[in-house]
Design a protein around this motif. Sequence first.
Motif, PDB file in Angstrom:
ATOM      1  N   SER A   1      -0.146   6.743  -7.525  1.00  0.00           N
ATOM      2  CA  SER A   1       0.923   5.873  -7.044  1.00  0.00           C
ATOM      3  C   SER A   1       1.034   5.909  -5.520  1.00  0.00           C
ATOM      4  CB  SER A   1       2.250   6.263  -7.678  1.00  0.00           C
ATOM      5  OG  SER A   1       2.612   7.566  -7.277  1.00  0.00           O
ATOM      6  N   LEU A   2       0.602   7.004  -4.886  1.00  0.00           N
ATOM      7  CA  LEU A   2       0.654   7.082  -3.426  1.00  0.00           C
ATOM      8  C   LEU A   2      -0.281   6.071  -2.773  1.00  0.00           C
ATOM      9  CD1 LEU A   2       0.846  10.911  -2.753  1.00  0.00           C
ATOM     10  CD2 LEU A   2       2.654   9.216  -2.594  1.00  0.00           C
TER      11      LEU A   2
ATOM     12  N   ILE B   1       2.200   3.942  -0.181  1.00  0.00           N
ATOM     13  CA  ILE B   1       2.054   4.144   1.266  1.00  0.00           C
ATOM     14  C   ILE B   1       1.731   2.840   1.994  1.00  0.00           C
ATOM     15  CG2 ILE B   1       0.643   5.262   3.036  1.00  0.00           C
ATOM     16  CD1 ILE B   1       0.701   7.781   1.284  1.00  0.00           C
ATOM     17  N   PRO B   2       0.781   2.030   1.517  1.00  0.00           N
ATOM     18  CA  PRO B   2       0.571   0.740   2.211  1.00  0.00           C
ATOM     19  C   PRO B   2       1.792  -0.179   2.171  1.00  0.00           C
ATOM     20  CG  PRO B   2      -1.306   1.241   0.832  1.00  0.00           C
ATOM     21  CD  PRO B   2      -0.254   2.250   0.512  1.00  0.00           C
ATOM     22  N   ILE B   3       2.542  -0.174   1.073  1.00  0.00           N
ATOM     23  CA  ILE B   3       3.742  -0.992   0.984  1.00  0.00           C
ATOM     24  C   ILE B   3       4.777  -0.511   2.001  1.00  0.00           C
ATOM     25  CG2 ILE B   3       5.716  -1.550  -0.486  1.00  0.00           C
ATOM     26  CD1 ILE B   3       3.791  -1.756  -2.805  1.00  0.00           C
ATOM     27  N   ALA B   4       4.934   0.803   2.143  1.00  0.00           N
ATOM     28  CA  ALA B   4       5.872   1.341   3.123  1.00  0.00           C
ATOM     29  C   ALA B   4       5.446   0.981   4.541  1.00  0.00           C
ATOM     30  CB  ALA B   4       5.983   2.855   2.970  1.00  0.00           C
ATOM     31  N   VAL B   5       4.172   1.034   4.824  1.00  0.00           N
ATOM     32  CA  VAL B   5       3.679   0.671   6.153  1.00  0.00           C
ATOM     33  C   VAL B   5       3.932  -0.810   6.425  1.00  0.00           C
ATOM     34  CG1 VAL B   5       1.574   0.424   7.536  1.00  0.00           C
ATOM     35  CG2 VAL B   5       1.981   2.523   6.254  1.00  0.00           C
ATOM     36  N   ILE B   6       3.750  -1.644   5.433  1.00  0.00           N
ATOM     37  CA  ILE B   6       4.014  -3.080   5.602  1.00  0.00           C
ATOM     38  C   ILE B   6       5.492  -3.326   5.880  1.00  0.00           C
ATOM     39  CG2 ILE B   6       4.067  -5.289   4.366  1.00  0.00           C
ATOM     40  CD1 ILE B   6       1.426  -4.406   3.033  1.00  0.00           C
TER      41      ILE B   6
END
Length: 60
Positions: free
Chosen positions: A3-4, A8-13
Amino acid sequence: MDSLYFLIPIAVIFVTIAVKLFFWAVNSGQYDDLETEGRRILFDDDEPRERPSDKDGQGD
């Protein structure tokens, strides 16, 4: 762990979008005058506003 790779890419976006929106707001002048709106809410106008029907001399 799998799930990471997704989160992580969603959080960066999301962070990138938030930073771009913040800089857009600063550059477009959204934060130029922070005190006027606070004062406008606290202090009333000295003269009451006229209704549009009062200007014609024809009341309700």
